[in-house]
Scaffold this motif. Structure first.
Motif, short mmCIF file in Angstrom:
data_model
loop_
_atom_site.label_atom_id
_atom_site.label_comp_id
_atom_site.label_asym_id
_atom_site.label_seq_id
_atom_site.Cartn_x
_atom_site.Cartn_y
_atom_site.Cartn_z
N THR A 66 -1.18 0.81 16.68
CA THR A 66 -0.67 0.85 18.05
C THR A 66 0.62 0.06 18.16
N VAL A 67 0.63 -1.14 17.60
CA VAL A 67 1.81 -2.00 17.73
C VAL A 67 3.01 -1.37 17.03
N LEU A 68 2.79 -0.87 15.81
CA LEU A 68 3.93 -0.34 15.05
C LEU A 68 4.50 0.92 15.67
N ARG A 69 3.66 1.66 16.43
CA ARG A 69 4.20 2.86 17.04
C ARG A 69 4.96 2.55 18.33
N GLY A 70 4.86 1.31 18.80
CA GLY A 70 5.54 0.97 20.05
C GLY A 70 6.75 0.09 19.87
N ILE A 71 7.04 -0.30 18.62
CA ILE A 71 8.14 -1.23 18.37
C ILE A 71 9.25 -0.53 17.60
N PRO A 72 10.52 -0.74 17.99
CA PRO A 72 11.61 -0.09 17.27
C PRO A 72 11.62 -0.49 15.79
N ASP A 73 11.92 0.50 14.93
CA ASP A 73 11.93 0.25 13.49
C ASP A 73 13.00 -0.77 13.11
#
Lengths: 239, 240
Positions: A66-73
């Motif tokens: 969830t977190v990684l899909r919501g944070i810019p790469d």
């Protein structure tokens, strides 16, 4: 007046940028491949955690995706590039190094790509595992295979087969994402184009060349993945 | 854990939020219009139009967004005709370059989503509308488009979140949105992990809010999927 023809700018002769751009393309492919593979390893553990982990393990995996899909790469890349020095410099001091230590850009970039793509890998593997027919797995255990053997001979190949289209998508994402690593100074396609654009004062020419290189790599790999997909699903009837 | 640092980092990054939201919403808005046009071209049945849309979608989806941003921001200035055109005051600014690049990019992805939505509208619905005597334009406006929007909404919600994430790239061309401020703060304080946590949380909050709004919209647009109220309740309402 554009007095340099494209062929002269990107020639492989001394003074041309052909060799440099080719080397940069190799770097892009290397960093993307390494990040993709490391991401697949993370994804395998993530999928395992989501499928058969306890409540704690499962919620950790859920939190991760969830977190990684919501944070810019880009933010993740900054974290690994700058953050690594915050961790490594004190360690270096213990061993007597006084300077400022940080991960090499290649390694930091691979890690960042791995962490970001690992979240996608997790979901793809989990989805693919759920498509694998229960009966096949039951049959494997019924014939007396151990859990490890069943995983290696039955579950992993079948899951990979169903995961292939999703993996192809992730590969395309990873390839494009690798361009972000140029901010850390790693000389891949985009960074090399920036260098070329700066020294020849022809930014459009160089960034267009970068776009074409990405296009070529993504088309070629897309085509290869399609062939692989056809090969590995040849046993399945197409409805 | 140093809570006062977290608080001060949060206060330093907060001014970047309006810019992030502006970049995201203006480009999603512009991109949506372009996406609809592209989807219509793609489904028009006219070969040259179809090919234009296909080529556009292919080009924008298979090159990195950062390359597109650089092509527009740094690249266009290579041509004197662009530098002396009326558009130059706009194309000179990183703000507009970022918005143009983001909008052109999201249009390519969005058009595929809208195309899926348009194709999901059952033939019977349009036939019924035609049978009622609606003109083609009325059918599109009253029947096809609303149904397509409803169908495409969840996927488009994902695209909006991807766009919020993509605005981070504007920081590379000097825009001081959340990621730009975060990078600056990291280079000032060397506390990458803490700044990352704060910046990441801000993005997560924004994206969570957007998912909630999309869910609400979806709920509002799909009354036919909600559980039917029990007759008893209906009777009581009638009585009142």
């Amino acid at each position: 007046m554009n007095d340099f023809g494209l062929m002269t700018v990107f020639s492989f002769a001394p003074g041309g940028w052909g060799a440099a751009m080719a080397a940069a393309s190799a770097m892009t492919i290397a960093v993307a491949t390494a990040g993709f593979i490391a991401g697949a390893i993370i994804g395998t553990f993530g999928a395992w955690a989501k499928i058969s982990g306890g409540r704690v393990v499962r919620s950790v995996a859920d939190g991760y995706t969830t977190v990684l899909r919501g944070i810019p790469d880009l933010l993740v890349i900054y974290l690994f590039y700058f953050g690594s020095s915050a961790v490594l410099t004190p360690i270096g001091r213990v061993f007597g190094a006084n300077g400022f230590l940080s991960l090499p850009a290649f390694f930091a970039g691979c890690l960042a790509i791995a962490i970001v793509s690992g979240a996608y890998h997790t979901e793809v593997f989990r989805g693919a595992y759920q498509v694998v027919a229960r009966g096949e797995i039951d049959a494997a255990y019924a014939t007396g295979m151990s859990r490890a053997l069943a995983f290696r001979r039955i579950i992993a190949p079948l899951t990979l087969r169903f995961a292939l289209p999703g993996l192809a998508n992730i590969w395309q994402l990873v390839l494009k994402e690798s361009s972000l690593i140029s901010v850390t100074g790693l000389v891949e396609i985009l960074r090399e184009s920036q260098i070329g654009a700066g020294s020849t004062k022809q930014p459009f020419t160089f960034f267009l060349a970068a776009a074409i290189l990405y296009l070529l790599i993504s088309s070629a790999s897309g085509w290869a993945l399609q062939i692989a997909e056809r090969h590995f699903t040849r046993g399945l009837g197409r409805g | 854990m140093d809570f006062s640092f977290f608080l001060s980092a949060f206060l330093r990054l907060l001014p970047g939020v309006p810019l992030t939201l502006q970049l995201a919403f203006i480009s999603v808005g512009l991109g949506m219009v372009l996406a609809l046009i592209l989807a219509l071209l793609r489904l028009s049945g006219i070969r040259p139009f179809e090919w234009i849309a296909r080529a556009y979608i292919f080009l924008f989806r298979s090159t990195p967004l950062l390359v597109q941003i650089f092509l527009i921001y740094y690249g266009l200035g290579q041509f004197p005709t662009v530098r002396y055109s009326v558009l130059w005051p706009m194309l000179r600014q990183p703000y507009w370059c970022a918005i143009i690049a983001l909008a052109l990019n999201t249009a390519a992805y969005g058009s595929e989503i809208i195309r899926g939505g348009l194709r999901s509208v059952p033939e019977g619905q349009t036939e019924a509308a035609r049978a009622c005597g609606m003109s083609r334009i009325t059918v599109f406006r009253r029947i096809v488009l609303p149904l397509a929007i409803r169908q495409a909404l969840p996927a488009y919600g994902n695209e909006i979140i991807l766009m919020v994430k993509a605005t981070a790239l504007a920081s590379v061309i000097t825009m001081m949105e959340i990621t730009g401020l975060a990078a600056k703060l990291i280079s000032e304080t060397y506390r990458a992990v803490e700044v990352f946590i704060v910046a990441g949380s801000i993005y997560l909050i924004i994206n969570y809010a957007i998912t909630r709004v999309i869910h609400l919209l979806e709920y509002w647009l799909t009354p036919h999927l909600r559980p039917v109220p029990t007759p008893g309740v209906v009777e009581r309402e009638d009585a009142v």
